[in-house]
Design an enzyme around this catalytic site. Structure first.
Site, PDB file in Angstrom:
ATOM      1  N   HIS A 154       0.830  -1.215   0.000  1.00 32.42           N
ATOM      2  CA  HIS A 154       0.000   0.000   0.000  1.00 32.42           C
ATOM      3  C   HIS A 154       0.859   1.257   0.000  1.00 32.42           C
ATOM      4  O   HIS A 154       2.042   1.218   0.345  1.00 32.42           O
ATOM      5  CB  HIS A 154      -0.927   0.012   1.223  1.00 32.42           C
ATOM      6  CG  HIS A 154      -2.116  -0.892   1.060  1.00 32.42           C
ATOM      7  ND1 HIS A 154      -2.057  -2.239   1.322  1.00 32.42           N
ATOM      8  CD2 HIS A 154      -3.383  -0.638   0.648  1.00 32.42           C
ATOM      9  CE1 HIS A 154      -3.250  -2.784   1.074  1.00 32.42           C
ATOM     10  NE2 HIS A 154      -4.072  -1.834   0.661  1.00 32.42           N
ATOM     11  N   LYS A 158      -0.732   4.955   4.412  1.00 29.42           N
ATOM     12  CA  LYS A 158      -1.727   4.094   5.056  1.00 29.42           C
ATOM     13  C   LYS A 158      -1.417   3.972   6.549  1.00 29.42           C
ATOM     14  O   LYS A 158      -0.287   3.653   6.935  1.00 29.42           O
ATOM     15  CB  LYS A 158      -1.751   2.713   4.394  1.00 29.42           C
ATOM     16  CG  LYS A 158      -2.825   1.807   4.965  1.00 29.42           C
ATOM     17  CD  LYS A 158      -3.101   0.609   4.084  1.00 29.42           C
ATOM     18  CE  LYS A 158      -4.045  -0.371   4.750  1.00 29.42           C
ATOM     19  NZ  LYS A 158      -5.340   0.198   5.106  1.00 29.42           N
TER      20      LYS A 158
END
Ligand code: NAP
Length: 269
Positions: A154, A158
Site C-alpha cells: 500500500h 496508510k
C-alpha cells in the site's frame, strides 16, 4: 427504460467521495442528486468537463429533505457513517456504506434498523470487484493447497498494517480450509519480524511505499508448484463499479447485505 435511481454521496469532498461523485454521475441508470460534506463551502459540486452542478449540503439530513434520494453512498468516518445510516433509514433512504471502522455493534444496529424499516442496506469493507474475486479464488485454492503467504502493498500514508483486506483474506482462507495452514518454520532468524505476522499459519507481509496504491498477492505453495493470485487497485476509481452494482441491487432488497461478494453472488466458495 427504468427511472434512474436518485443517489446522494456522503463525504462528497473526501478522496473516495469525489471519485463517487464523478463515477455515479456518468452512469445513465443513476441520477446523482446531491452530495454532503461538513466542509462544503459552496452550494453546488461542479462536475468536471461541463458535467453540470450537483447540489451540496453540509449534512445528509439537509440533503434528504431537499432532493429526496432513494440511496445514500457513504465514504466518511465510522462515527459519521453510523449517524448518516440512522438518518437515512429514518428518511426511507437505503445506505450503501464503504466507510470502514464500524464496530460489530454498529453493523448489528444498522441491520436491525434496515430490517425494521424493510429497507435494503449494504455495508462492504472492500468495493473493488477484483479484490472480492481475489478473496473468492483464494478461498477455493485453500481447500487444495496447505501452505500460503500474503503480501499486501500500500501507499506510504496508510495508517494501519496489515490491511483489513489482507487480514480478512487470511481469516476466510482459514475458514475455507477448515484447519490451520502448515506453518513454514525457519530455524534461524537473523532479523526480527522478517517472516511477517502469522494468522492461522498464513504469514502476512506489509509493504509501504510511495507510488503504490493498494495491491495484494496471495501465494500458495505445493509440491513442485506455486499459485499466485494478485489484485491491483491503481486508483480510487476502482471502487466505483462495485458501488454501482450495490446501488442498483440495494433497491431490490429489504434487509442489510454485508459484503460485496454477496451482491456478486460469490457465495461461500
Ligand atoms: P477522507 O478523504 O477523509 O474523506 C472522508 C470525507 O467525509 C471528508 O471530506 C469528511 O469531512 C467527510 N465527512 C465527515 N463527516 C461527515 C458527515 N457527517 N457527513 C458527510 N461527510 C462527512 O477519507 P477517504 O480516503 O475518502 O475514505 C473514507 C472512508 O472510506 C474511510 O473509512 C476508508 O477506510 C473507506 N474506504 C473504503 C473503501 C471500500 O472499498 N469499502 C475503499 C476506500 C476507502 P472532514 O474532512 O470535514 O472530516
Amino acid at each position: 427504460m427504468a427511472t434512474p435511481i436518485k443517489v446522494v454521496v456522503a463525504g462528497a469532498l473526501g478522496r473516495v467521495g469525489r471519485e463517487m461523485m464523478y463515477g455515479l454521475s456518468a452512469d445513465p441508470d443513476v441520477d446523482l442528486v446531491g452530495g454532503a460534506d461538513p466542509v462544503a463551502a459552496e452550494d453546488y459540486f461542479d462536475l468536471p468537463g461541463g458535467g453540470g452542478l450537483v447540489p451540496l449540503a453540509r449534512s445528509v439530513e439537509a440533503l434528504f429533505s431537499r432532493v429526496r434520494p432513494r440511496v445514500m453512498v457513504d465514504f466518511t468516518t465510522a462515527e459519521a457513517a453510523l449517524a448518516n445510516a440512522r438518518a437515512a433509514i429514518r428518511a426511507g433512504v437505503s445506505p450503501v456504506i464503504g466507510t470502514t471502522g464500524l464496530s460489530p455493534a454498529n453493523i448489528e444496529e444498522i441491520g436491525r434498523l434496515a430490517h425494521e424499516a424493510q429497507l435494503g442496506a449494504v455495508i462492504a469493507p472492500n468495493f473493488a470487484i477484483g479484490a472480492n474475486l481475489m478473496m473468492y479464488f483464494a478461498r477455493i485454492a485453500s481447500r487444495y493447497l496447505s501452505a500460503a503467504e500474503i503480501i499486501e502493498l500500500h501507499h506510504a500514508g496508510k495508517a494501519d498494517a496489515p490491511s483489513g483486506t489482507a487480514y480478512s483474506t487470511a481469516k476466510m482462507m482459514r475458514e475455507a480450509r477448515g484447519e490451520p495452514f502448515d506453518r513454514q518454520e525457519t530455524k534461524k532468524l537473523t532479523l526480527d519480524d522478517v517472516r511477517g505476522g502469522d494468522v492461522d499459519g498464513i504469514r502476512i507481509h506489509s509493504v509501504r511505499l510511495p507510488g503504490l496504491v493498494a495491491h495484494q498477492e496471495v501465494i500458495f505453495g505445493g509440491q513442485g508448484q506455486t499459485l499466485i493470485i494478485r489484485h491491483d487497485s491503481y486508483g480510487r476509481d476502482s471502487f466505483v463499479p462495485g458501488v454501482l452494482l450495490a446501488v442498483k441491487e440495494v433497491v431490490n432488497r429489504s434487509e442489510l447485505v454485508y459484503g460485496l461478494d454477496k451482491i456478486m453472488g460469490l457465495g461461500d466458495g
